[in-house]
Design a protein around this motif. Structure first.
Motif, PDB file in Angstrom:
ATOM      1  N   UNK A  40      13.567   3.106   1.147  1.00 31.41           N
ATOM      2  CA  UNK A  40      13.546   4.350   1.946  1.00 31.41           C
ATOM      3  C   UNK A  40      13.887   3.988   3.394  1.00 31.41           C
ATOM      4  N   UNK A  41      15.172   3.730   3.657  1.00 30.89           N
ATOM      5  CA  UNK A  41      15.568   3.144   4.948  1.00 30.89           C
ATOM      6  C   UNK A  41      15.260   4.021   6.154  1.00 30.89           C
ATOM      7  N   UNK A  42      15.115   5.333   5.921  1.00 31.44           N
ATOM      8  CA  UNK A  42      14.891   6.216   7.075  1.00 31.44           C
ATOM      9  C   UNK A  42      13.406   6.463   7.349  1.00 31.44           C
ATOM     10  N   UNK A  43      12.540   5.897   6.493  1.00 38.80           N
ATOM     11  CA  UNK A  43      11.102   6.130   6.685  1.00 38.80           C
ATOM     12  C   UNK A  43      10.528   4.997   7.535  1.00 38.80           C
ATOM     13  N   UNK A  44      10.102   5.286   8.778  1.00 39.08           N
ATOM     14  CA  UNK A  44       9.724   4.206   9.678  1.00 39.08           C
ATOM     15  C   UNK A  44       8.232   3.847   9.617  1.00 39.08           C
ATOM     16  N   UNK A  45       7.642   3.862   8.414  1.00 37.70           N
ATOM     17  CA  UNK A  45       6.219   3.497   8.293  1.00 37.70           C
ATOM     18  C   UNK A  45       6.026   2.592   7.088  1.00 37.70           C
ATOM     19  N   UNK A  46       4.904   1.863   7.119  1.00 38.16           N
ATOM     20  CA  UNK A  46       4.519   1.048   5.968  1.00 38.16           C
ATOM     21  C   UNK A  46       4.111   1.981   4.829  1.00 38.16           C
ATOM     22  N   UNK A  47       4.422   1.570   3.602  1.00 35.23           N
ATOM     23  CA  UNK A  47       4.088   2.429   2.462  1.00 35.23           C
ATOM     24  C   UNK A  47       3.542   1.626   1.283  1.00 35.23           C
ATOM     25  N   UNK A  48       2.789   2.352   0.453  1.00 32.88           N
ATOM     26  CA  UNK A  48       2.443   1.871  -0.879  1.00 32.88           C
ATOM     27  C   UNK A  48       2.836   3.011  -1.819  1.00 32.88           C
ATOM     28  N   UNK A  49       2.967   2.694  -3.095  1.00 36.75           N
ATOM     29  CA  UNK A  49       3.308   3.732  -4.064  1.00 36.75           C
ATOM     30  C   UNK A  49       2.510   3.443  -5.313  1.00 36.75           C
ATOM     31  N   UNK A  50       1.744   4.442  -5.771  1.00 29.43           N
ATOM     32  CA  UNK A  50       0.956   4.162  -6.970  1.00 29.43           C
ATOM     33  C   UNK A  50       0.887   5.346  -7.908  1.00 29.43           C
ATOM     34  N   UNK A  51       0.623   4.998  -9.163  1.00 30.11           N
ATOM     35  CA  UNK A  51       0.315   6.019 -10.154  1.00 30.11           C
ATOM     36  C   UNK A  51      -1.176   5.907 -10.435  1.00 30.11           C
ATOM     37  N   UNK A  52      -1.917   6.992 -10.218  1.00 29.53           N
ATOM     38  CA  UNK A  52      -3.352   6.899 -10.495  1.00 29.53           C
ATOM     39  C   UNK A  52      -3.589   6.816 -12.004  1.00 29.53           C
TER      40      UNK A  52
ATOM     41  N   UNK B  62       4.071  -2.240   0.067  1.00 23.40           N
ATOM     42  CA  UNK B  62       2.868  -2.912  -0.438  1.00 23.40           C
ATOM     43  C   UNK B  62       3.140  -3.631  -1.757  1.00 23.40           C
ATOM     44  N   UNK B  63       2.204  -4.499  -2.106  1.00 17.06           N
ATOM     45  CA  UNK B  63       2.326  -5.301  -3.331  1.00 17.06           C
ATOM     46  C   UNK B  63       2.184  -4.441  -4.585  1.00 17.06           C
ATOM     47  N   UNK B  64       2.687  -5.002  -5.680  1.00 22.52           N
ATOM     48  CA  UNK B  64       2.460  -4.358  -6.978  1.00 22.52           C
ATOM     49  C   UNK B  64       1.106  -4.821  -7.521  1.00 22.52           C
ATOM     50  N   UNK B  65       0.594  -4.075  -8.478  1.00 23.89           N
ATOM     51  CA  UNK B  65      -0.650  -4.500  -9.132  1.00 23.89           C
ATOM     52  C   UNK B  65      -1.705  -3.413  -9.147  1.00 23.89           C
ATOM     53  N   UNK B  66      -2.794  -3.696  -9.854  1.00 22.95           N
ATOM     54  CA  UNK B  66      -3.886  -2.731  -9.976  1.00 22.95           C
ATOM     55  C   UNK B  66      -4.776  -2.783  -8.746  1.00 22.95           C
TER      56      UNK B  66
ATOM     57  N   UNK C 230     -23.764  12.514  -0.328  1.00 25.30           N
ATOM     58  CA  UNK C 230     -22.489  11.801  -0.330  1.00 25.30           C
ATOM     59  C   UNK C 230     -22.084  11.535  -1.777  1.00 25.30           C
ATOM     60  N   UNK C 231     -20.767  11.571  -2.008  1.00 22.24           N
ATOM     61  CA  UNK C 231     -20.214  11.179  -3.311  1.00 22.24           C
ATOM     62  C   UNK C 231     -19.105  10.164  -3.055  1.00 22.24           C
ATOM     63  N   UNK C 232     -19.088   9.095  -3.844  1.00 22.42           N
ATOM     64  CA  UNK C 232     -17.994   8.130  -3.757  1.00 22.42           C
ATOM     65  C   UNK C 232     -17.082   8.293  -4.962  1.00 22.42           C
ATOM     66  N   UNK C 233     -15.813   8.642  -4.696  1.00 15.73           N
ATOM     67  CA  UNK C 233     -14.810   8.694  -5.767  1.00 15.73           C
ATOM     68  C   UNK C 233     -14.135   7.330  -5.847  1.00 15.73           C
ATOM     69  N   UNK C 234     -13.951   6.861  -7.058  1.00 17.62           N
ATOM     70  CA  UNK C 234     -13.294   5.568  -7.261  1.00 17.62           C
ATOM     71  C   UNK C 234     -12.198   5.761  -8.300  1.00 17.62           C
ATOM     72  N   UNK C 235     -10.954   5.679  -7.853  1.00 11.69           N
ATOM     73  CA  UNK C 235      -9.821   5.860  -8.761  1.00 11.69           C
ATOM     74  C   UNK C 235      -9.074   4.533  -8.910  1.00 11.69           C
ATOM     75  N   UNK C 236      -8.967   4.058 -10.133  1.00  4.89           N
ATOM     76  CA  UNK C 236      -8.162   2.865 -10.382  1.00  4.89           C
ATOM     77  C   UNK C 236      -6.696   3.288 -10.409  1.00  4.89           C
ATOM     78  N   UNK C 237      -5.869   2.554  -9.651  1.00  2.59           N
ATOM     79  CA  UNK C 237      -4.464   2.974  -9.493  1.00  2.59           C
ATOM     80  C   UNK C 237      -3.527   1.796  -9.765  1.00  2.59           C
ATOM     81  N   UNK C 238      -2.332   2.109 -10.231  1.00  2.57           N
ATOM     82  CA  UNK C 238      -1.323   1.077 -10.501  1.00  2.57           C
ATOM     83  C   UNK C 238      -0.268   1.131  -9.394  1.00  2.57           C
TER      84      UNK C 238
END
Ligand code: MN
Length: 499
Positions: free
Chosen positions: A420-432, A387-391, A404-412
């Motif tokens: 990760x050549x052996x991981x056969x799925x799409x990924x994103x990586x973020x720091x909350x 996935x792309x970089x960014x907020x 109902x409760x909506x949680x909203x976390x801004x993530x980087x």
């Protein structure tokens, strides 16, 4: 994706007949100029339509009721150029049911020091009139957005633009219909919820279908239609055989192409805009829908896995809110999967078994075919990318039993340190935000789920305003979060929203 309706926003200027015809003529002319310039600014995603100045109880009531009925009207923007006695707005506001923006502006930017007289003061008194109006809206307990500043300012125009997208989420929410293929994954709690209450609050219709009914629609797709779509895939995506036989690989891809066409036809025929599947209940389907679901999400369908209809509806709502956005970076369902806990490099790897929307992809997209490691079907084809970089914002709508409760976390969002050549799925990586430790602690304290509806293209403010319009609790996790205050936010939510 495109919205089906050509939405517009009405601009209604408040005044009264106390000031004489000349003043009212100026009020109408100034409003006309503001609307014209707002439309010309290129900042607003939707057209603003000028309505005649609202000066009497009758006209106000009639205008708001016309706004309710007009299918293309997504909201009303109100500004009081002069004073407009707010009792004359009560009936109109009581009957109004769409999003409301209070634009607290003024035609002139600067006080004309050399020429100002009482006539000018009486004609340009929004500082006065807008307070009278705002008082009534607050007294009536009506949810609205207030935007303050001169109408030519880019910041003000961007705030209006941002609210317009929130408004689309509000008016479109009650048109979201979720097709739930198979039931909730056994024993899983957070993906469950009260569907009747969801319809009351959000307007969502959530209906279950036996998996074999949709599997029949898939089986009915002709070989030629399927092959044409396979050709499109092979043109568009990189094929990563990874040692598999090319013909066998193509057959696996064709299964997903047939599912994509069959699912889309079935959804269209029955008028659903979001879909939920479950890897453990696939009936006659040969593979877990992977690539097929990824492509449907890209087209604008909402999706939730393992019975998660709340995420499916949220993804759909967020795709509607970002529809037609220039330079959009994408919206998808994601799942918190595994951590990197190395100090200074903390983050959460986001993925799912297969179903991540390619709108969030950065760079080339490949097709892989790999075993699922769960369930009992043949190896599904899937789109793989990072996935792309960014907020961005990760949202989780949970059912706490009484609300109902909506949680909203801004993530980087970041790139992982290494591929990760052996991981056969799409990924994103973020720091909350504010960091992994506080972000994850707050998320867990608030009861947030492992599935999220994620987007780069909306803000926490927009989703919080959407939640407010739905009458539900929203909690924010961002750079202002500390655990002591966050616990107080949750306590306050219990008082305000708990039963
Ligand atoms: Mn899952």
């Amino acid at each position: 994706m495109k919205l089906q309706k050509n939405y517009k926003f009405w601009f209604c200027t408040g005044s009264q007949d106390l000031y004489g015809d000349e003043c009212l003529k100026n009020v109408a002319e100034h409003s006309r100029i503001i609307v014209e310039q707002l439309n010309k600014s290129g900042v607003l995603p939707f057209e603003v339509v000028l309505k005649p100045t609202l000066i009497t109880n009758e006209v106000i009531r009639k205008t708001f009721n016309e706004a309710n009925i007009d299918e293309e009207c997504a909201g009303v923007i109100v500004w009081c150029h002069t004073f407009s006695p707010a009792k004359s707005w009560i009936l109109g506001l009581q009957e109004y049911r769409k999003p409301l923006l209070h634009l607290h502006t003024q035609f002139n930017e600067e006080i004309p020091y050399d020429t100002i007289d009482m006539d000018f003061m009486n004609e340009n008194q929004s500082a006065h009139g807008d307070r009278e109006w705002g008082h009534m809206v607050t007294r009536m307990g009506i949810e609205r957005k207030v935007v303050v500043g001169h109408w030519t300012s880019k910041e003000v125009q961007e705030k209006i633009a941002s609210w317009m997208r929130t408004a689309i989420g509000i008016v479109e929410s009650s048109h979201v219909r979720v097709m739930r293929v198979a039931d909730n994954m056994r024993n899983v709690a957070v993906t469950e919820g009260d569907k009747v209450e969801a319809q009351l609050k959000f307007g969502w219709e959530v209906d279950a279908y036996p998996v074999n009914e949709i599997a029949e629609a898939v089986a009915a797709v002709s070989e030629s239609d399927t092959n044409a779509l396979v050709d499109e895939y092979y043109d568009k995506y990189e094929i990563l055989l990874e040692g598999r036989d090319a013909d066998e690989f193509k057959k696996h891809v064709a299964v997903q192409a047939q599912i994509e066409i069959g699912f889309e036809r079935f959804l269209e025929e029955k008028n659903y805009q979001a879909i939920v599947t479950h890897f453990g209940d696939l009936g006659a389907l040969k593979q877990l829908p992977g690539l097929a679901i990824q492509r449907l999400m890209e087209k604008g369908y909402g999706f939730g896995a393992e019975g998660d209809w709340k995420v499916a509806a949220m993804v759909r709502v967020m795709k509607l809110m970002t529809a037609g956005m220039k330079d959009a970076k994408g919206t998808s369902m994601l799942e918190d999967y595994t951590y990197n806990l190395v100090p200074g490099k903390e983050g959460i790897l986001q993925a799912h078994m297969l179903e991540i929307c390619p709108t969030i992809a950065d760079g080339p997209i490949s097709i892989k075919c790999q075993p699922l490691s769960m369930g009992d079907r043949e190896d599904p084809a899937r789109l793989v990318f990072t996935a792309k970089e960014g907020t961005g914002i990760a949202t989780s709508l949970i059912d706490l039993g009484d609300r109902f409760r909506l949680l909203i976390n801004t993530v980087e969002c970041k790139k992982t340190e290494k591929p990760m050549p052996k991981l056969p799925v799409a990924t994103a990586f973020w720091t909350p935000q504010p960091n992994l430790t506080v972000g994850a602690e707050a998320w867990i304290l608030a009861g947030g789920a492992h599935h999220t509806a994620f987007t780069y293209d909306l803000t926490a403010e927009q989703m919080g305003d959407w939640a407010a319009a739905m009458g539900i609790e929203a909690v924010y996790i961002d750079n202002n979060t500390n655990i002591r205050d966050f616990k107080k936010d949750l306590m306050l939510g219990n008082v305000v929203f708990g039963k």
